[in-house]
Design an enzyme around this catalytic site. Structure first.
Site, PDB file in Angstrom:
ATOM      1  N   LYS A 170       0.629  -1.230  -0.018  1.00  0.00           N
ATOM      2  CA  LYS A 170       0.005  -0.016   0.142  1.00  0.00           C
ATOM      3  C   LYS A 170       1.101   1.227  -0.206  1.00  0.00           C
ATOM      4  O   LYS A 170       1.219   1.764   0.947  1.00  0.00           O
ATOM      5  CB  LYS A 170      -0.736   0.025   1.307  1.00  0.00           C
TER       6      LYS A 170
ATOM      7  N   GLU B  61      -0.610   7.325  -1.143  1.00  0.00           N
ATOM      8  CA  GLU B  61      -1.706   7.914  -2.015  1.00  0.00           C
ATOM      9  C   GLU B  61      -1.032   9.274  -2.908  1.00  0.00           C
ATOM     10  O   GLU B  61      -1.500   9.457  -4.117  1.00  0.00           O
ATOM     11  CB  GLU B  61      -2.938   8.624  -1.421  1.00  0.00           C
TER      12      GLU B  61
ATOM     13  N   GLY C 248       6.325   5.918   8.023  1.00  0.00           N
ATOM     14  CA  GLY C 248       5.738   6.959   7.901  1.00  0.00           C
ATOM     15  C   GLY C 248       5.635   7.850   9.062  1.00  0.00           C
ATOM     16  O   GLY C 248       6.818   7.847   9.761  1.00  0.00           O
ATOM     17  N   GLY C 249       4.761   8.701   9.336  1.00  0.00           N
ATOM     18  CA  GLY C 249       5.104   9.555  10.402  1.00  0.00           C
ATOM     19  C   GLY C 249       4.510   8.938  11.855  1.00  0.00           C
ATOM     20  O   GLY C 249       4.100   7.808  11.906  1.00  0.00           O
TER      21      GLY C 249
ATOM     22  N   THR D 245       0.833   8.388  12.959  1.00  0.00           N
ATOM     23  CA  THR D 245       0.334   7.264  12.306  1.00  0.00           C
ATOM     24  C   THR D 245       0.851   5.912  12.699  1.00  0.00           C
ATOM     25  O   THR D 245       0.082   4.946  13.078  1.00  0.00           O
ATOM     26  CB  THR D 245       0.378   7.092  10.644  1.00  0.00           C
ATOM     27  N   GLY D 246       2.286   5.929  13.132  1.00  0.00           N
ATOM     28  CA  GLY D 246       2.657   4.722  13.627  1.00  0.00           C
ATOM     29  C   GLY D 246       2.282   4.611  15.131  1.00  0.00           C
ATOM     30  O   GLY D 246       1.955   3.181  15.453  1.00  0.00           O
TER      31      GLY D 246
ATOM     32  N   GLU E 271       8.985   2.132  10.908  1.00  0.00           N
ATOM     33  CA  GLU E 271      10.070   2.919  10.641  1.00  0.00           C
ATOM     34  C   GLU E 271       9.368   4.435  10.712  1.00  0.00           C
ATOM     35  O   GLU E 271       8.762   4.989   9.780  1.00  0.00           O
ATOM     36  CB  GLU E 271      10.627   2.714   9.172  1.00  0.00           C
TER      37      GLU E 271
HETATM   38  P1  NAD Z   1       2.041   8.900   6.971  1.00  0.00           P
HETATM   39  O1  NAD Z   1       2.090   8.461   8.147  1.00  0.00           O
HETATM   40  O2  NAD Z   1       1.372  10.205   6.748  1.00  0.00           O
HETATM   41  O3  NAD Z   1       1.724   7.988   5.799  1.00  0.00           O
HETATM   42  C1  NAD Z   1       2.530   6.783   5.447  1.00  0.00           C
HETATM   43  C2  NAD Z   1       1.487   5.671   5.042  1.00  0.00           C
HETATM   44  O4  NAD Z   1       0.799   5.443   5.874  1.00  0.00           O
HETATM   45  C3  NAD Z   1       0.961   6.289   3.594  1.00  0.00           C
HETATM   46  O5  NAD Z   1       0.781   5.095   2.785  1.00  0.00           O
HETATM   47  C4  NAD Z   1      -0.399   6.442   4.267  1.00  0.00           C
HETATM   48  O6  NAD Z   1      -1.536   6.544   3.223  1.00  0.00           O
HETATM   49  C5  NAD Z   1      -0.515   5.606   5.391  1.00  0.00           C
HETATM   50  N1  NAD Z   1      -1.463   5.508   6.319  1.00  0.00           N
HETATM   51  C6  NAD Z   1      -2.080   6.976   6.894  1.00  0.00           C
HETATM   52  N2  NAD Z   1      -2.951   6.781   7.729  1.00  0.00           N
HETATM   53  C7  NAD Z   1      -3.026   5.440   7.946  1.00  0.00           C
HETATM   54  C8  NAD Z   1      -3.927   4.534   8.829  1.00  0.00           C
HETATM   55  N3  NAD Z   1      -4.684   5.196   9.497  1.00  0.00           N
HETATM   56  N4  NAD Z   1      -3.766   3.073   8.747  1.00  0.00           N
HETATM   57  C9  NAD Z   1      -2.805   2.563   7.860  1.00  0.00           C
HETATM   58  N5  NAD Z   1      -2.299   3.460   6.977  1.00  0.00           N
HETATM   59  C10 NAD Z   1      -2.301   4.806   7.195  1.00  0.00           C
HETATM   60  O7  NAD Z   1       3.567   9.549   6.462  1.00  0.00           O
HETATM   61  P2  NAD Z   1       3.817  10.301   5.180  1.00  0.00           P
HETATM   62  O8  NAD Z   1       3.709  11.803   5.258  1.00  0.00           O
HETATM   63  O9  NAD Z   1       3.544   9.630   3.892  1.00  0.00           O
HETATM   64  O10 NAD Z   1       5.553  10.218   5.499  1.00  0.00           O
HETATM   65  C11 NAD Z   1       6.226  11.291   6.029  1.00  0.00           C
HETATM   66  C12 NAD Z   1       6.998  10.235   7.224  1.00  0.00           C
HETATM   67  O11 NAD Z   1       7.393   9.289   6.694  1.00  0.00           O
HETATM   68  C13 NAD Z   1       8.074  11.362   7.973  1.00  0.00           C
HETATM   69  O12 NAD Z   1       7.515  11.323   9.422  1.00  0.00           O
HETATM   70  C14 NAD Z   1       9.290  10.611   7.712  1.00  0.00           C
HETATM   71  O13 NAD Z   1       9.985  10.980   8.713  1.00  0.00           O
HETATM   72  C15 NAD Z   1       8.716   9.140   7.672  1.00  0.00           C
HETATM   73  N6  NAD Z   1       9.730   8.305   6.996  1.00  0.00           N
HETATM   74  C16 NAD Z   1      10.449   7.287   7.902  1.00  0.00           C
HETATM   75  C17 NAD Z   1      11.530   6.585   7.154  1.00  0.00           C
HETATM   76  C18 NAD Z   1      12.296   5.817   8.122  1.00  0.00           C
HETATM   77  O14 NAD Z   1      13.170   5.082   7.469  1.00  0.00           O
HETATM   78  N7  NAD Z   1      12.394   5.690   9.329  1.00  0.00           N
HETATM   79  C19 NAD Z   1      11.758   6.665   5.844  1.00  0.00           C
HETATM   80  C20 NAD Z   1      10.901   7.548   5.186  1.00  0.00           C
HETATM   81  C21 NAD Z   1       9.960   8.425   5.770  1.00  0.00           C
END
Ligand code: NAD
Length: 489
Positions: A173, A176, A226-227, A230-231, A248
């Site tokens: 996934k 988007e 991701g963020g 969300t994590g 991550e």
């Molecule tokens: P995000 O958390 O908004 O989204 C990441 C993914 O999660 C997307 O595919 C999104 O659609 C999905 N998502 C969102 N809400 C969800 C839910 N409730 N359930 C399941 N999936 C959901 O993050 P972003 O804005 O796409 O990415 C930026 C973040 O990613 C930054 O905080 C960055 O530091 C982090 N990041 C970390 C690493 C690492 O290796 N640690 C690498 C790249 C990015």
């Protein structure tokens, strides 16, 4: 719009909806893609479940799984230039950066193909001739792989390659915001011979398709990049069936410079540490911490050179940095700059959108340098995820380490010094998953990547990146069983 991939077939979303993918350089339409919903997620889960439970993929010889990975690597190499261009159109990053990403992705597929071929089981010495005890590794099952928008193909590869090497069935996934190279990757995995149902692709929002994957009792593992917010949600939502989780998350990464470092080199790397890909890098060196005696000169030189960074179209030769990924993200970065000013930080560079007429349609923001920052400011503590650098000063090694560790995150950091002993001492004491000494940013397929503290759980890359996708099983065989008479009757 048939760009969901479920059970070996490209299919349309049941919602009938689609969304626009925009080029952040000029907001032109790059593609329309399916905007799936919970029913599509349910179908993808059922497909992966069938492939895992009812086919022999999970128990296929390792050379079969390695073969799929190696062929995928070859196909990525074949289509490298085309894929790099798609990545640049989708994310805004420079073509140079996109090419580097794809080289890394190819290396990661090759690395895990090699690891898949190494038998990880071991015989345990029980000290008894009538017992054979061994530990074997098996795939976790159905894995949902959820990725962010900043390094779309790379982040997907760090999950897909080890997950398949271990014999799992996956549901991918992507974000988007930047789904295009992940669609291409799935095409290549199918071309490389991934069996039907082993690789599934969902496109859509986190709410509509991400959340159903995380909450499903039919999914055995979620690997998420991701963020932080969300994590945190995923950790709770995945608890229903006690899923394996790998997270991550973000970072606020210290880049520590001692006065004995080579001045020009450290300045040069301080710029790439934070401004590469417009600062939209989880490991960006966004927190510059400089020894007091050189602080002012160092920061002034960083600010001078930041003003010279050439923004532009990632597709064009000579562009050094592209735009931010979206209008919403630029507004977020701008609100952080306002916050920094209101907290008392002083601007030395940037702090504004560029005025060049050709950049007005894109989501550009000038590289920004703040000075007079204090460790308790939110601009110093929170992840901005944009081209914004804060600077702080220290007098002693102790103080440098304390500042470098004064964060809820723990993803990466760097130390610059010509004193080898000090370099080792500081590197040992920094509580971050990666520490660079006299360098910034390189990572290797063979070396674990991941976060201490709130930067995440688990590791990607390296042998541990494969272990995340495997269960260890102890098989204990008594070859001469006889009654024990524990209970006398
Ligand atoms: P995000 O958390 O908004 O989204 C990441 C993914 O999660 C997307 O595919 C999104 O659609 C999905 N998502 C969102 N809400 C969800 C839910 N409730 N359930 C399941 N999936 C959901 O993050 P972003 O804005 O796409 O990415 C930026 C973040 O990613 C930054 O905080 C960055 O530091 C982090 N990041 C970390 C690493 C690492 O290796 N640690 C690498 C790249 C990015």
């Amino acid at each position: 719009m048939t760009n969901l991939f479920i059970n070996g077939r490209w299919t349309a979303s049941r919602t009938g909806r689609e969304f626009d993918v925009l080029n952040p350089y000029d907001q032109s339409l790059v593609a329309k893609v399916a905007d799936a919903g919970p029913d599509d997620a349910a179908e993808a889960i059922a497909s992966a479940r069938r492939a895992f439970d009812q086919t022999d993929w999970a128990y296929a010889p390792s050379r079969v799984r390695a073969g799929v990975l190696l062929r995928t690597a070859d196909l990525l190499a074949r289509d490298k230039e085309e894929i790099a261009r798609i990545e640049t159109l989708d994310t805004g990053k420079t073509l140079l950066d996109s090419r580097v990403d794809i080289d890394d992705v190819i290396a990661v597929f090759r690395y895990y193909a090699e690891l898949a071929n190494k038998d990880p089981s071991r015989v345990v010495d029980t000290g008894r001739p009538d017992v054979i005890s061994r530990v074997v590794h098996e795939p976790v099952g159905v894995c949902a792989l959820i990725t962010p928008w900043n390094y779309p193909l790379l982040q997907a590869a760090w999950k897909v390659a080890p997950a398949l090497a271990a014999g799992n069935a996956i549901i991918l996934k992507p974000s988007e915001v930047t789904p295009l190279t992940t669609i291409r990757l799935v095409e290549l995995l199918a071309e490389a011979g991934a069996p039907d149902g082993v690789v599934n692709l969902l496109l859509g929002t986190g709410q509509a398709v991400g959340a159903p994957l995380v909450e499903s009792s039919q999914v055995d593992m979620v690997s998420f990049t991701g963020g932080l917010a969300t994590g945190r949600w995923i950790m709770q939502a995945a608890s229903g069936n006690v899923k394996n989780i790998a997270l991550e998350l973000g970072g606020k990464n210290p880049n520590i410079v001692f006065a004995d470092a080579d001045f020009e080199t450290a300045v040069d790397y301080a710029l790439t540490a934070v401004f590469v890909h417009a600062g939209q890098v989880c490991s960006a060196g966004a927190r510059l911490i400089v020894e007091d005696s050189i602080h002012d000169a160092f920061v002034a030189e960083v600010a001078r050179r930041a003003e010279l960074i050439r923004l532009g179209d990632g597709m064009k030769e000579g562009t050094e940095s592209g735009p931010l990924v979206s209008a919403a993200h630029r507004e977020r970065v701008e609100s952080y700059v306002e916050l920094g000013l209101s907290e008392g930080a002083r601007l030395l560079a940037g702090g504004r959108r560029p005025s060049d007429p050709e950049l007005q349609a894109g989501f550009f923001y000038r590289p920004t340098v703040f000075t007079d920052c204090r460790r308790d400011m939110r601009i110093v503590q929170e992840e901005v995820f944009g081209p914004v650098l804060t600077t702080e000063r220290f007098r002693t090694e102790e103080e440098a380490v304390a500042l470098g560790n004064d964060t809820d995150y723990g993803l990466a950091g760097a130390v610059w010094t010509s004193d080898a002993g000090r370099a080792e001492r500081v590197a040992n004491r920094l509580r971050h998953g990666t520490v660079w000494i006299n360098d910034y940013h390189p990572y290797l397929p063979q070396a674990e990547w991941g976060g201490f503290k709130q930067s995440g759980i688990g590791r990607e890359l390296g042998p541990r990146g494969l272990d995340e996708y495997r269960e260890a099983k102890h098989i204990y065989r008594n070859i001469a069983p006889s009654p024990q008479r524990y209970f006398a009757g």
